[in-house]
Enzyme design. Structure first.
Site, PDB file in Angstrom:
ATOM      1  N   HIS A  56       0.865  -1.191   0.000  1.00 48.31           N
ATOM      2  CA  HIS A  56       0.000   0.000   0.000  1.00 48.31           C
ATOM      3  C   HIS A  56       0.895   1.233   0.000  1.00 48.31           C
ATOM      4  O   HIS A  56       1.638   1.452   0.955  1.00 48.31           O
ATOM      5  CB  HIS A  56      -0.930  -0.005   1.216  1.00 48.31           C
ATOM      6  N   LEU A  57       0.809   2.005  -1.068  1.00 46.34           N
ATOM      7  CA  LEU A  57       1.683   3.187  -1.189  1.00 46.34           C
ATOM      8  C   LEU A  57       0.953   4.489  -0.884  1.00 46.34           C
ATOM      9  O   LEU A  57       1.569   5.548  -0.777  1.00 46.34           O
ATOM     10  CB  LEU A  57       2.318   3.243  -2.582  1.00 46.34           C
ATOM     11  N   ASN A  88      -6.366   0.622  -3.414  1.00 49.63           N
ATOM     12  CA  ASN A  88      -7.275   1.366  -2.527  1.00 49.63           C
ATOM     13  C   ASN A  88      -6.736   2.740  -2.163  1.00 49.63           C
ATOM     14  O   ASN A  88      -6.617   3.099  -0.986  1.00 49.63           O
ATOM     15  CB  ASN A  88      -7.611   0.554  -1.271  1.00 49.63           C
ATOM     16  N   ASP A 148      -8.397  -5.139  -2.714  1.00 52.92           N
ATOM     17  CA  ASP A 148      -7.832  -5.360  -1.373  1.00 52.92           C
ATOM     18  C   ASP A 148      -8.158  -4.242  -0.383  1.00 52.92           C
ATOM     19  O   ASP A 148      -8.141  -3.061  -0.708  1.00 52.92           O
ATOM     20  CB  ASP A 148      -6.322  -5.545  -1.419  1.00 52.92           C
ATOM     21  N   HIS A 175      -8.977 -10.399  -1.387  1.00 52.65           N
ATOM     22  CA  HIS A 175      -8.916 -10.178   0.065  1.00 52.65           C
ATOM     23  C   HIS A 175     -10.097 -10.962   0.641  1.00 52.65           C
ATOM     24  O   HIS A 175     -11.241 -10.513   0.571  1.00 52.65           O
ATOM     25  CB  HIS A 175      -9.026  -8.676   0.355  1.00 52.65           C
ATOM     26  N   HIS A 228      -2.833 -12.606   1.672  1.00 56.08           N
ATOM     27  CA  HIS A 228      -2.633 -12.806   3.115  1.00 56.08           C
ATOM     28  C   HIS A 228      -3.488 -13.895   3.770  1.00 56.08           C
ATOM     29  O   HIS A 228      -4.402 -13.597   4.540  1.00 56.08           O
ATOM     30  CB  HIS A 228      -2.808 -11.487   3.878  1.00 56.08           C
ATOM     31  N   ASP A 301       2.000  -6.845   2.576  1.00 55.19           N
ATOM     32  CA  ASP A 301       0.818  -6.064   2.980  1.00 55.19           C
ATOM     33  C   ASP A 301       1.259  -4.817   3.753  1.00 55.19           C
ATOM     34  O   ASP A 301       0.625  -4.418   4.738  1.00 55.19           O
ATOM     35  CB  ASP A 301      -0.183  -6.902   3.779  1.00 55.19           C
TER      36      ASP A 301
END
Ligand SMILES: [Zn+2]
Length: 418
Positions: A56-57, A88, A148, A175, A228, A301
């Site tokens: 997640h950036l 997201n 996700d 997810h 995950h 993650d």
């Protein structure tokens, strides 16, 4: 030109390596001679750069938590030469325009490959498919699609998405979280949640979606990736699916390989994560599943959050942990020190296999002449203490703060550049 001498590879060979431009130009058994200005890697290991399929950036939209640049710095510090940014963001990465923006920001940062993941549904609403084809055809050449953070819970939408990506060998990364079984859920459902009075998140909420989706993937003959995995039952379902020849792959995070739900007992939101930390029995099943190859890869993650979103009361805290800079060390601690995996296995699970799943052709390659020089030099015998403040990530929400971990990343060569 870069010369690296006396480097040990994952298979135990000790070699001299020459890099010229973006390529490895020569790999030969270590000659034992000094070369002027060479990097002396005696006692160190040279591995292919790590590849993360779940990062997640936060850019665009939540630049106070992370940006493509700070996330890239964090990735490089952790030994990653390729990462995959989850969709997201705000706006959601559900159009060619947004994925191209992230792709360009990654190129501008220039520290590792930043491969955008596209949303499965518009605005992650779970109802209408996003511009999957346009994102696949864009300069970002998106191959992984995921909502996700949210589950694609409607089976008809999931079926259509699997059918759509099949046309260009794409993959849907799910997810797995049945939303009706996890309303207001805070932590793993079990003896700890019962004792401390937090709403439980049952293992079956994850397993029900995994079971459904492997059947859907079989039915439409498409590729499914389970994000995950956290439960022993999830590992069993994936084992069953693989034995049946279903095209399913799966990932486990470093934190789920090490941490358990009893850490939540003091309500410290640093341990609040989605999916939640599970039991020791689950942790052991995840380790065995990863060693066996039932779980194909490790994915971080990496979920950065600003201090005010984590340093608060449990219920108002955000779900998530940063992970890029601790991933390698936690996998060494849980999988190599326990003798469940070899270094070659680690390279397979953290570089070769993720690159194959995503189709990243410049990554996860053998260390040999004419291959792209995406490499890391690590010190397997060093240890370090995790200091959250020293992390390169803009966010400091690591659950490993203060912990002594094995293995340090000394050098990263990305497309031949040190
Ligand atoms: Zn997720």
């Amino acid at each position: 030109m870069i010369n690296i001498i006396n480097a040990k590879l994952a298979n135990g060979d000790v070699v001299d390596v020459q890099i010229n431009g973006e390529l490895i130009t020569k790999v030969s058994p270590a000659a034992g001679t000094k070369i002027k200005e060479a990097i002396d890697a005696t006692g160190k290991m040279l591995l292919p750069g790590l590849v993360d399929l779940h990062t997640h950036l936060r850019e665009p939209g939540q630049e106070d938590a992370e940006t493509v640049l700070t996330g890239s710095k964090s990735a490089a510090a952790g030994g990653f030469t390729a990462i995959s940014s989850m969709a997201n963001t705000n706006p959601v990465a559900d159009t060619a325009g947004v994925v191209e923006q992230i792709y360009r920001l990654g190129k501008a940062a220039g520290l590792c490959d930043v491969n955008p993941i596209g949303a499965v549904t518009k605005g992650l609403d779970g109802e209408k498919l996003s511009e999957i084809g346009a994102m696949a055809d864009s300069i970002a050449k998106v191959r992984i699609f995921s909502d996700d953070g949210k589950c694609v819970s409607d089976p008809l939408i999931m079926r259509r998405a699997l059918e759509y990506v099949k046309t260009f060998n794409g993959i849907i990364a799910q997810h797995a979280q049945e939303p009706r079984l996890t309303v207001d859920a805070q932590m793993n459902e079990g003896s700890v949640s019962a004792r401390i009075g937090l709403k439980g998140w049952p293992a079956i909420a994850e397993e029900a979606i995994i079971a459904r989706d492997i059947l859907l993937a079989e039915h439409v003959q498409s590729r499914l990736h389970i994000c995950h995995v956290t439960t022993a039952g999830g590992v069993d379902l994936i084992r069953w699916a693989k034995a049946r020849g279903i095209q399913v792959t799966a990932e486990v995070t470093p934190h789920h390989l090490l941490l358990t739900d009893d850490l939540v007992e003091n309500y410290d939101p640093i341990y609040k994560v989605n999916p939640p930390l599970r039991t020791q029995k689950d942790v052991m099943a995840l380790r065995e599943g990863l060693a066996e190859g039932i779980i194909d890869i490790v994915a971080t993650d990496h979920a950065p959050h600003p201090t005010e979103d984590k340093d608060c009361e449990w219920h108002s805290a955000a779900f998530g942990m940063v992970g890029l800079e601790t991933a390698l060390s936690v996998v060494v601690k849980t999988m190599i020190e326990s003798k469940l995996m070899s270094w070659s296995d680690l390279v397979n699970r953290m570089s070769i296999k993720p690159a194959q799943i995503a189709g990243y052709q410049q990554q996860g390659q053998e260390i040999a002449a004419n291959q792209p020089a995406n490499l890391i030099l690590i010190d397997p015998s060093a240890t370090w203490q995790v200091n959250p403040k020293s992390l390169r990530s803009k966010s400091k929400n690591t659950p490993f703060g203060g912990m002594q971990l094995p293995t340090t990343v000394i050098d990263v060569f990305y497309n031949g550049k040190r």
